[in-house]
Scaffold this active site. Sequence first.
Site, short mmCIF file in Angstrom:
data_model
loop_
_atom_site.label_atom_id
_atom_site.label_comp_id
_atom_site.label_asym_id
_atom_site.label_seq_id
_atom_site.Cartn_x
_atom_site.Cartn_y
_atom_site.Cartn_z
N ASP A 18 -23.46 2.44 19.32
CA ASP A 18 -23.55 3.38 18.21
C ASP A 18 -22.71 4.62 18.52
OD1 ASP A 18 -25.35 4.21 15.71
OD2 ASP A 18 -25.23 5.93 17.06
N ASN A 56 -18.70 13.41 9.71
CA ASN A 56 -18.66 13.39 8.24
C ASN A 56 -18.96 14.77 7.66
OD1 ASN A 56 -17.96 10.67 7.92
ND2 ASN A 56 -20.10 10.00 7.95
N ASP A 64 -14.23 7.69 8.15
CA ASP A 64 -13.73 6.32 7.98
C ASP A 64 -12.54 6.05 8.89
OD1 ASP A 64 -15.64 5.86 6.08
OD2 ASP A 64 -14.29 6.02 4.36
N GLU A 116 -22.19 3.18 11.64
CA GLU A 116 -21.41 3.42 12.86
C GLU A 116 -21.89 2.56 14.02
OE1 GLU A 116 -24.57 6.73 12.60
OE2 GLU A 116 -23.31 5.55 11.25
#
Length: 356
Positions: free
Chosen positions: A228, A236, A245, A271
């Site tokens: 992860d 973000n 992204d 993720e």
Amino acid sequence: MLRLLIQGERISSLELTINKNDPSIEASIDASILVVGNKQFITAFVKRTCYIRSSTVEVSLEVDDVIQLIKTRQPAILILQATQVASLQLCRQIKKQKLLGWIYCILINDLPEIGITTKGLDPNWELRECAQALENGADAYLRISSISNQDSPIAVTEHRLLKAQIQAGLRGVRLYRQAMHTNDFLSRIALVDPLTELSNRRAMEWELPQQVENAFSQSTPLSLIILDVDYFKSINDNYGHPVGDRALKLLASRLKHNLRIQDSLFRYGGEEFVIILSHTDCEEAQAVAKRVRHIISDQPFQIDGRLVLRITISLGVACLQHTDDHRGESLLGCADENLRIAKSNGRNQVYSCCNH
């Protein structure tokens, strides 16, 4: 091209002089034709077929043994001699099989006359024969003599009819192939993550049970890593989702190009990523996980010409045990729990507990 594959009794060579520049001969769509019958039938209909299509034509004298040839060659068109008893059974057998049912079966009655024969004077005999053929899986039933004068009006009409049926069969083959290509394309789309172009969670849920089953049946080790991205939400929040992204695409590419050939990489969701490590024991899996962690953390990610991000990951490792279920759910659950521990212990680390 004419290729004679003879089953059983040998057949004398066929003398075919075919002008490939003849405009009446149509171009092939890479589809073969198999002619099955006695010597006279094969000689007549190989000639007729070669004048209709510039295709690979194969032949067999033995109806009973031809099913294996059909499975191997999978011809587009099958031309069968109706007077051979096993022809109807062969049609039924082909149409019952999912992988062969698309083959276009043309049953041909090559008797010169249908008047006074062993069938008697029954005027409805040919209609019943046609109905029986179609009921048993034939796609077409024709009466075309194998000894008629090729220049006679009836022979010209017979030739036209056979040509039309072969064209109809090849149209069906073309549509079948297009449908299969479309299905393959849609299947690939359904199993690929559009952002990272990695296999997605659905693909992982299909492959993991197979790898677990193989590991159990072959007594080979199997391990799994869930990783992860640490603090991905802050990327973000601070830079926007396009940057997030871009970071995931770069991370996926770095992972893909730094794993071993036997490792299977998936985007599990968001993720999170999953790596299935076939033929890999617990110690080797931990070594792979530690190397992957360094590959991500040691080199910054160049998002664009101005923005560079340092990204770290946390990894949970699990190794298949004899008590695990065959679908891989307990193996996946153990890796997920170990990932949770790695994150709660401070992130940017590997946690493994193989004795689960």
